[in-house]
Design an enzyme around this catalytic site. Structure first.
Site, short mmCIF file in Angstrom:
data_model
loop_
_atom_site.label_atom_id
_atom_site.label_comp_id
_atom_site.label_asym_id
_atom_site.label_seq_id
_atom_site.Cartn_x
_atom_site.Cartn_y
_atom_site.Cartn_z
N GLY A 11 -3.53 -2.04 -7.83
CA GLY A 11 -4.49 -2.64 -7.05
C GLY A 11 -5.47 -2.81 -7.74
O GLY A 11 -6.12 -2.51 -8.96
N ARG A 72 2.26 -5.22 -8.23
CA ARG A 72 2.81 -4.05 -8.16
C ARG A 72 4.53 -4.43 -8.55
O ARG A 72 5.11 -5.23 -7.84
CB ARG A 72 2.85 -3.31 -6.83
CG ARG A 72 1.56 -2.93 -6.49
CD ARG A 72 1.32 -2.05 -5.37
NE ARG A 72 -0.16 -1.95 -4.91
CZ ARG A 72 -1.08 -0.98 -5.22
NH1 ARG A 72 -0.96 -0.25 -6.18
NH2 ARG A 72 -2.24 -1.19 -4.62
N ASP A 103 -2.51 5.54 -11.49
CA ASP A 103 -1.41 6.46 -12.27
C ASP A 103 -0.20 5.88 -12.40
O ASP A 103 0.46 6.15 -13.40
CB ASP A 103 -1.41 7.78 -11.66
CG ASP A 103 -1.02 7.67 -10.02
OD1 ASP A 103 -1.24 6.68 -9.41
OD2 ASP A 103 -0.18 8.69 -9.75
N THR A 126 -8.96 1.65 -10.95
CA THR A 126 -8.79 1.73 -9.45
C THR A 126 -9.78 2.35 -8.94
O THR A 126 -10.48 3.26 -9.38
CB THR A 126 -7.44 2.90 -9.27
OG1 THR A 126 -7.46 3.22 -7.98
CG2 THR A 126 -7.63 3.92 -9.98
N ASP A 128 -9.61 4.43 -6.41
CA ASP A 128 -9.49 5.37 -5.76
C ASP A 128 -10.37 6.81 -6.53
O ASP A 128 -10.44 7.93 -6.01
CB ASP A 128 -7.94 5.69 -5.57
CG ASP A 128 -7.16 4.66 -4.91
OD1 ASP A 128 -7.90 4.17 -3.91
OD2 ASP A 128 -6.02 4.36 -4.97
N ASP A 130 -8.62 8.48 -8.54
CA ASP A 130 -7.57 9.78 -8.29
C ASP A 130 -6.87 10.22 -9.64
O ASP A 130 -5.64 10.53 -9.48
CB ASP A 130 -6.57 9.14 -7.19
CG ASP A 130 -5.84 7.99 -7.71
OD1 ASP A 130 -6.22 7.19 -8.79
OD2 ASP A 130 -4.77 7.56 -7.13
N ARG A 172 -5.93 6.31 -1.20
CA ARG A 172 -4.71 7.06 -1.09
C ARG A 172 -4.68 8.49 -0.92
O ARG A 172 -5.22 8.79 0.21
CB ARG A 172 -3.86 6.95 -2.43
CG ARG A 172 -3.36 5.33 -2.62
CD ARG A 172 -2.41 5.33 -4.09
NE ARG A 172 -1.86 4.18 -3.86
CZ ARG A 172 -1.19 3.45 -4.94
NH1 ARG A 172 -1.16 4.38 -6.18
NH2 ARG A 172 -0.84 2.38 -4.95
N ARG A 212 -29.34 20.49 18.91
CA ARG A 212 -30.46 20.49 18.10
C ARG A 212 -31.03 19.31 17.82
O ARG A 212 -31.77 18.91 16.98
CB ARG A 212 -29.89 20.96 16.57
CG ARG A 212 -29.04 22.14 16.34
CD ARG A 212 -28.76 22.45 14.88
NE ARG A 212 -28.18 21.52 14.42
CZ ARG A 212 -26.72 21.29 14.04
NH1 ARG A 212 -25.89 22.21 14.76
NH2 ARG A 212 -26.25 20.30 13.50
P1 ADP Z 1 -1.71 2.17 -9.76
O1 ADP Z 1 -1.37 1.79 -11.15
O2 ADP Z 1 -2.86 1.52 -9.29
O3 ADP Z 1 -1.35 3.48 -9.34
P2 ADP Z 1 0.91 1.53 -8.50
O4 ADP Z 1 1.43 2.95 -8.26
O5 ADP Z 1 1.71 0.47 -7.72
O6 ADP Z 1 -0.47 1.21 -8.88
O7 ADP Z 1 1.78 1.17 -10.03
C1 ADP Z 1 1.40 -0.09 -10.57
C2 ADP Z 1 2.80 -0.41 -11.32
O8 ADP Z 1 3.13 0.40 -12.28
C3 ADP Z 1 4.10 -0.33 -10.31
O9 ADP Z 1 4.02 -1.57 -9.59
C4 ADP Z 1 4.92 -0.30 -11.61
O10 ADP Z 1 5.32 -1.48 -12.11
C5 ADP Z 1 4.47 0.65 -12.53
N1 ADP Z 1 5.06 1.99 -12.14
C6 ADP Z 1 4.54 2.84 -11.10
N2 ADP Z 1 5.25 3.68 -11.05
C7 ADP Z 1 5.94 4.14 -12.01
C8 ADP Z 1 6.94 4.91 -12.85
N3 ADP Z 1 6.85 6.34 -12.29
N4 ADP Z 1 7.52 4.65 -13.94
C9 ADP Z 1 7.40 3.31 -14.52
N5 ADP Z 1 6.40 2.54 -13.99
C10 ADP Z 1 5.78 2.89 -12.77
O1 F6P Z 2 -4.97 1.93 -5.06
C1 F6P Z 2 -6.18 1.08 -4.38
C2 F6P Z 2 -5.53 1.20 -3.02
O2 F6P Z 2 -6.41 0.17 -2.63
C3 F6P Z 2 -5.62 2.33 -2.29
O3 F6P Z 2 -6.80 2.85 -1.85
C4 F6P Z 2 -4.73 1.80 -1.09
O4 F6P Z 2 -4.09 2.90 -0.65
C5 F6P Z 2 -3.75 0.90 -1.73
O5 F6P Z 2 -4.35 0.44 -2.94
C6 F6P Z 2 -3.55 -0.39 -0.88
O6 F6P Z 2 -2.54 -1.01 -1.41
P1 F6P Z 2 -2.07 -2.52 -1.00
O7 F6P Z 2 -2.82 -3.38 -2.05
O8 F6P Z 2 -0.46 -2.49 -1.81
O9 F6P Z 2 -2.22 -2.48 0.18
#
Ligand code: ADP
Ligand code: F6P
Length: 321
Positions: A11, A72, A103, A126, A128, A130, A172, A212
């Protein structure tokens, strides 16, 4: 000439551009040729790589989103696809990569480092917040300020009509946006995934608060608890005879100009990332702890578990009475 590339993944978050700008300019200052990768890991797979100059990042510090785009890319979870991406970079003699993301993005980074020995460092970007290894991620501060701005507006109607307002925010599985915005925005309740939720208790608390002299109430509902929305509305209505009005803030939280905090964090983290590349340190994630920039091994950082901020929760409860 030494070369590194930079990409944004997952994101988008305010402050990503300020971070790209700082990495490009500091990288050039340190004698690197700097490359941008378009659309995160998609761009690595498709070899969408281009050289960046000081002027490529002019007039970007104040912009939300990411000028090199993000994506993504589920394909990147496959080792053979990661290998192709690494080979694409090596063919261009690019031997290091900076990944700005969350992450998921760092799991991809870990695969590049641990499976194929590629040199990569990560910067947390991000809204989040998180990631347990760092106190703050880029974009979180701006997102909370955006939520506060929205809360201020919703408050006008809430107070004028004596209403209960439920505001759903992003994050999230992390309740940080909800909890921070609740304390900073004066909301009565924050419902977050990290803590047990007592919907009956909230409904009873709202009914009780009218004794209150409280005529209106605001509840911040974290995305990770959004499935409780209907039960929450029904129980509040049954207990208080008031209608609970619901607003989902959605993507406005992801956009907009970064705050001073996010811009400074972006600059400091970018400089640390380039310095780590210069020292040949591999597989490190940059963070901030107790106001100091830190770096942690990617596997260690991803294994850390987030803890709820008990003190902030306690403050939230006391101040809402
Ligand atoms: P964020 O990095 O914000 O948590 P995503 O979870 O969508 O966002 O992950 C971003 C990109 O990182 C994914 O589209 C994918 O390309 C890569 N990715 C996510 N999870 C994994 C994983 N377990 N192993 C390898 N690449 C991953
Ligand atoms: O990780 C950032 C975030 O905006 C989260 O808060 C939310 O759950 C998610 O991305 C939404 O993702 P997308 O852009 O795929 O709708």
């Amino acid at each position: 000439m030494k070369k590194f590339a930079i990409l944004t993944s997952g994101g988008d978050a305010p402050g990503m551009n300020a971070c790209i700008r700082a990495a490009v300019r500091y990288g050039i200052y340190c004698g690197y040729q700097v490359y941008g990768v378009e659309r995160g890991y998609e761009g690595l797979i498709n070899d969408d790589v281009f050289e960046m100059h000081s002027r490529s990042v002019s007039d970007t510090i104040q912009r939300g989103g990411t000028i090199i785009k993000t994506a993504r890319s589920p394909e990147f979870k496959k080792p053979e696809v990661v290998e192709r991406a690494v080979n694409n970079l090596r063919e261009r003699d690019i031997d290091s990569l900076i990944v700005i993301g969350g992450d998921g993005s760092f799991r991809g980074l870990k695969d590049m480092v641990k499976l194929y020995g590629f040199s990569a460092v990560g910067i947390p970007g991000t809204i989040d917040n998180d990631l347990a290894y760092t106190d703050y991620t880029l974009g979180f501060d701006t997102a909370v300020n955006t939520v506060l701005d929205a809360i201020n507006k919703v408050r006008d109607t809430m107070t004028s009509h004596d209403r209960v307002m439920i505001i759903e925010v992003m994050g999230r599985e992390c309740g940080d946006i909800a909890l921070h915005a609740a304390v900073a925005g004066g909301a009565e309740y924050a419902i977050i995934p990290e803590l047990p939720v007592d919907i009956d208790g909230i409904a009873a608390g709202i009914a009780e608060s009218s004794k209150r002299g409280k005529t209106s109430n605001m509840i911040l509902l974290a995305e990770g608890c959004a499935d409780m929305k209907d039960e929450l509305i029904d129980k509040i209505q049954a207990k208080t005879q008031k209608t609970a009005h619901y607003t989902k803030l959605g993507y406005i939280q992801r956009g907009g100009t970064p705050t001073m905090f996010d811009r400074l964090l972006a600059a400091k983290m970018a400089v640390r990332a380039v310095d780590l590349i210069g020292k040949g340190k591999n597989g490190r994630l940059i963070g901030i702890r107790n106001n100091k920039i830190i770096d942690v091994d990617v596997a260690e950082a991803l294994a850390m578990k987030s803890k709820p901020d008990d003190e902030l929760s306690r403050i939230a409860q006391i101040l809402s009475l």
